[in-house]
Design an enzyme around this catalytic site. Structure first.
Site, PDB file in Angstrom:
ATOM      1  CE  LYS A 189      -3.715   2.805   0.494  1.00  0.00           C
ATOM      2  NZ  LYS A 189      -3.464   3.525   0.855  1.00  0.00           N
ATOM      3  CD  GLU A 196      -2.663   8.310  -4.018  1.00  0.00           C
ATOM      4  OE1 GLU A 196      -3.145   7.168  -3.174  1.00  0.00           O
ATOM      5  OE2 GLU A 196      -2.391   9.833  -3.522  1.00  0.00           O
TER       6      GLU A 196
END
Lengths: 326, 326, 326, 326
Positions: A189, A196
Site C-alpha cells: 500500500k 500515486e
C-alpha cells in the site's frame, strides 16, 4: 460474521456500513461518542470503550482498527494487548509503517494474538466502489477473515479480464490480495501511494505546460488558450493516459477550470516519504517518485532559503565587488 | 463521405478500416503497393500514386496523411501542395511537431488549401476502441470533416459521465476535441505523450521497489517476495492508481512476471523531447516528465562516460596521490 | 599531547603521521599487527590490543577511532566502554551515522566517558593538506583536544580571507569547526558528502553533453570534437565553476581523455543516503542530491527491470492485440 | 594591438580597461554616450557611432562585441556587416546561442569577414582576476587575436599545475582555450553555465538541510542550530566541496546568515535552458542540470497551478463524494 471496529472516521465508519450491508455484525467504538452513536443508529452495536467492545465480541475475536497511523494506533494496540485473549485477531486497516507492523505482530504474538495489516485504498469512494485491499499476515488468519475481506472488496465488477491469469488466486480479481507475511500489506500500500504521487505529478506538470501555452512572451502564432477541462475529458476516452486520477481531474476542472478554490500547499503523508526511504534501502533509483514528493515539500516552503542562497551566489559572481578574492 | 488516406501502416490501415465500417468511402495509397492492395480487398479504392489518389477524389477533397513525422510527411505535403486545389483539406494525423504544422499550414494557405492537425492516441487498440483525437485547425474546416472524426472517435461508451459538463462541447465526451488553431492538436497530443512517459516511469519505479523487497541484504523479517502480477491486478480494482497503463502492465506481468522477453533499451519518440522543450520555453518545471525521458536516454547508453567520470573523481580524492596539489 | 589511535588504514595511519609531525605522542593499534608495526617504525608506540593501548595512555585518556562505520566501530566502542575510566575521551573520526553518535554518547556518559564525533574530509590528501574537520561534542571537551585538532587541520594557508568574519571563531578559518552537540559533526560531514555527490554529478552531466557533441546524428556544422581535458583545465582559471573536484577531473582527463580505465559502476557510501533521509525528515526538497545518488544506484543495476517494464507497456499499447480490452 | 569595443556595460567596460592595462589601444563605442566618455577618460578613444568606430580602426580591423545576446547583438552585426571590409574580424564576447554564431559566421563569410565567438566567464571579477575564455573560430584568426586574448586571460597564477599536460596547448593553462570551429566557444561556455546551475543547486539543497536541522518537529536530541557561515568557511579549507562558488557563499553568509536581503525569485539566462536542449538533442540524461533550472522556474511561479491541481486530485479521492463513478 462478527467484527469489532475501532475508529469511526470517514474510512472506519464506511467500512462498518459496507460490512453491515454485507450481513456482518459490527461492534463499534470511537473515542467520540457521537460517532459511535451515529453508526449504532445504522444498525451497529455501540461500545463505551475498548473493554466494552472486547467484552461484546465472542472469542476468538476480530478487531479492525481504523485509526490515524502513529501514537493513537500504538496506544490502542497496547490497550488491546492487555485485554484480548489467545487466538484473537487484530487488523490494522490504517496507514501504519510496515516496520511498525512487524514489531507489533511480534509483541502480540507473545500473547497468542494474531496481527493482520491491511493497506486500504479507495478513500471516500470505498463505501460504494469497495476497497482495494493489500493484506499481510499468516495465511490461516487471512483465510479466517475472508468473509469480511470479500465484502469490503470491490469484486470483479465490469472491469475487463486480464488474460493469462488462469490458476491464479481468485481473490485478487475481486480486489483484495494476500501479499505475504505481516507488514507486506502496508508495504505494498505504501508503494501504491508512492506511485500515486508520481502519477499525480505527471498530470500536474503536463497540464501546467498546456495552461501556460498562452503566455504573452511566446510567439503569437504558437500561443494557444486550451480548455483544460475538455482536454482532461477527451483523454478519458481511448487515450493512453486514461486513469481514475484523470477522471477526478476532469471532474475538478469541469467545475472550475482555474482550480482557484484549491490550496497551493500540498500535504504529504508518511507513505510518500517511506517509499523513498525503501527505495534508498534497496538502492533503487526513484527519481520520479522523489520529484513528486519534493514538489509537495516545496509547495509548503514560504521561507525560500535555498532560492535566496542562489540569489546570493549570483550576486556574488555577477553583481558586486565587495568580497575580495586576494 | 469520401476521404483519401495516405500511409497504410498499422495506424493508417486501421483508420481506413474504421472509416469504412462507419460507411465512408476511402481512396487509399501507400508507397508499398501490397499495403494498398490489402486495404482495397477490404473495400477501399486503391490508388497508384498521390496524383491518382487526388484524381479519384471529388473536390473539395479531404486527404488524411498517416505517415511517420519528418521527411516523408514533409515531402508528401510538398507533393500534395502542387496537385491539390483551393478549398481542399489536408489532415496530418501523424505525430508531427506542432511548429511544423504552423509553418505548413501557412504554406498551404497560399494555395487556398486547408490544413488540420490531428493528434491521435489509441495505438493498435484504436480499430476496436476508437481513437482519442485532438484536432487543430479552423473551426469551419473541423466541422466539415466531423463525419470522419465522429466515426473514428470512441464515442461515449460506458465511461462514467463527468458532472458539471452541461453546455460544454459534446464532441469531447465522444472522444475528440477541437483544441484550437492549427498546431494545437499536435501540441496537446505531444503533452499527452509527455505525461504518458511520466506515468509509465512512476509505475516502473514503484514496481522496482516492490520487486527488490526480497534483496538478501535487507533484514530477514523485512524481506518480501511479492507477486507483481497480482499486485498490478489488485490495483486495477478500486485503487487510486488504476489506469489503462496499469491494465496493460497487469497483462504483461501475468504472462511473464520477470518480463524477461522485453528490451532493456527503451526508445523515445519526438513528443517526449518536445514536451520538455515546451516546458523550458514556458519556464514550467517538469521534473517528473524530464526524469522519465532521461531514464530512456540512460537505458540506451552503453558507454557510461559520466559514471566513469564519477569513478575518476572518487579515485582522485580517495584513492591515490599522484596528482599533486602544491 | 598524548593520544591513542585505533585503526591505521589509509586515513588513520596518516592522521597518526600528521599528529607525530606536529609533536604529539601516538599510541597506536590496528587489528593487523603489520599496520601497527609500520607506524611504530615511524615513531609511534605500538599496542598489542585495545587493553594494551588503554594501559599505555595516561588518564584522562584520549582515544581516536578511525574505523569503518558500523559493526567494527560499534564493537570497539563496546570494548572501550569496559576499559576506559571516567573523564576519558573517545573520538569517532570515521563516517558514523550521527544518530549512532547520539546513542553511543549517552551510553558512554553513564561511565563518565566523553564522546566526540569528528567528520573528517580530505581523503588521501589530508596528510599534506590537513584535514577539514567538523566536530560535535561538549565545548569543554572539544577545547581539551584542541592541540590535536589544530595540528590535524589545514590551517589558514594561502586561501583568500572571507570578509565580515571579525569576531567569529578563529578555529573555523584554520579548517576545523565545533559544530554543536554530539552528532552534529558527523551530521555536517554527512551533508558535505551529499553536496559532494551533487557537485560531481553536475560536472559529469556537463562533460557528457560536451563529449557527445560529436554524435554523427547531429547536423554536421553543429558537431564539435571537444578536448575535455583542456576544457576542464581552462575552467580551473577564473571561471565560476572552478573547484577542487574540477582540479581532480582535469588531472584524470589529462591522463586519459576517455577515462577508459575507470569503473562504470559507482559506489555510494552511507552519507549520500542519509542525506536524503535527513532531507525527507525535514521536508526539504533535495532533487539534485537525490538525482546524484540515484545515478549511482542505476550504474550498478545490471538487471534493468524498470526499463523492461517500460518496454512491456510500450508493447502493450503499441505493438500487439493479445490483451483484450472488451 | 588595436581593437574596437562595442558595448561598455559592466563586462565590456572592464574588458576595455584590462586591455588598456595590457598595452592595447581601444576604440570604444556604447549607445550611451556617457559610457563611451567614461572609458575615453581612462585612455580609450571614443567613437560616436559604429561607423566612426570602424573608421578609426586600421584594416584589417578587430571589433569585440560585448552586448546582450539577442536582438541588439543581431542588429549590430547586421550594421557591421555593411561597413566592415574583407579580412576584418568580429568577436562576439557575449552570451549568444551557438547556433546563432554558426549562422552569423556564414553570413559574414560572404563578405570575407571573420567571426570568432568567445564565451567569457569571470563576471565582475574579471578585471582583476582575468577572464576565462572559450573561443570558437578559424585557427589562423584565433592566433591573430592572441595578443588580446592573452592579456584578457587570467594567466597561470598560483594555481597548482595539473600533471600529464606536457605537450598540450599552453594557452589553456593561461586560462583561454581555442575550443574548435565557430560556435564551439559559446557552446562550451553554455555548458559551463549549465554546470554552474547544478553546482549552485547542490550547495543550496545541502545548506537547506543544514538550516532546517533545528525544526521543532525533530526529536530534541537530534536538533542542531548550525552556524551556516562557519560551515561554509570551514569547507573552504581542505574539504572535497571547496570551490569558488563556496567562497562566494561563505562571504554572503558571513554578512547575513539568513540571507534576508536576497531575492526568493531566481532568474535564469539562456545558457541554462540551452544546455538542457543540447542534452535532449544528444540523448544525454541531465537530471541534475534540469532540476537546477526547474528550481529557478519554480521560484518565480506565484500562481502555483500544478500544486492546486494536486490538491484538487487529493480532494477528489479523499474528500468528497460529488463526482459519481457510476
Amino acid at each position: 460474521m462478527q467484527i469489532g471496529i475501532v475508529g469511526l472516521g470517514r474510512m472506519g465508519g464506511n467500512i462498518g456500513r459496507r460490512l453491515m450491508r454485507g450481513g456482518h455484525q459490527c461492534i463499534v467504538y470511537d473515542h467520540n461518542p457521537q460517532a459511535t452513536e451515529a453508526l449504532a443508529k445504522e444498525g451497529a452495536t455501540g461500545a463505551r470503550d475498548l473493554g466494552d467492545l472486547v467484552a461484546k465480541l465472542d472469542a476468538p475475536r476480530v478487531v479492525w482498527l481504523m485509526l490515524p497511523a502513529g501514537k493513537i494506533t500504538e496506544d490502542t494496540l497496547a490497550d488491546l494487548q492487555r485485554i484480548l485473549t489467545a487466538d484473537d485477531v487484530v487488523i490494522d486497516g490504517g496507514n501504519s509503517f510496515y516496520k511498525d507492523d512487524i514489531r507489533r505482530a511480534a509483541q502480540l504474538r507473545e500473547a497468542g494474538v494474531h496481527y493482520v495489516d491491511v493497506g486500504t485504498s479507495g478513500g471516500v469512494w470505498g463505501l460504494e466502489r469497495g476497497y482495494c485491499m493489500m493484506i499481510g499476515g499468516d495465511d490461516a488468519i487471512v483465510r479466517r477473515i475472508d468473509p469480511i475481506l470479500s465484502v469490503l472488496a470491490p469484486g470483479r465488477g465490469e472491469i475487463p479480464v486480464t488474460p493469462h491469469r488462469d490458476g491464479r488466486d481468485a481473490r485478487v480479481e475481486n480486489g483484495y490480495m494476500h501479499t505475504g507475511p505481516v507488514g507486506s500489506g502496508h508495504f505494498v500500500k505504501m508503494v501504491h501511494n508512492g506511485i500515486e504521487y508520481g502519477l499525480m505529478q505527471a498530470y500536474a506538470e503536463g497540464f501546467h505546460i498546456l495552461k501556460h501555452k498562452d503566455l504573452p512572451e511566446l510567439p503569437e502564432e504558437e500561443r494557444y488558450t486550451l480548455d483544460l477541462a475538455d482536454v482532461a475529458e477527451v483523454w478519458r476516452r481511448g487515450s493512453v493516459v486514461s486513469s481514475w486520477l484523470l477522471d477526478l481531474t476532469a471532474g475538478a476542472l469541469a467545475q472550475d477550470g482555474q482550480l482557484d478554490g484549491f490550496s497551493t500547499e500540498v500535504a504529504d503523508s508518511g507513505e510518500g516519504r517511506w517509499t523513498i526511504e525503501a527505495a534508498i534501502e534497496e538502492a533503487v533509483p526513484a527519481q520520479v517518485l522523489s520529484a513528486a514528493l519534493y514538489t509537495r515539500f516545496r509547495s509548503r516552503d514560504a521561507e525560500s532559503f535555498p532560492e535566496r542562497m542562489l540569489s546570493a551566489m549570483r550576486f556574488g559572481f555577477g553583481g558586486h565587488k565587495e568580497f575580495p578574492v586576494k
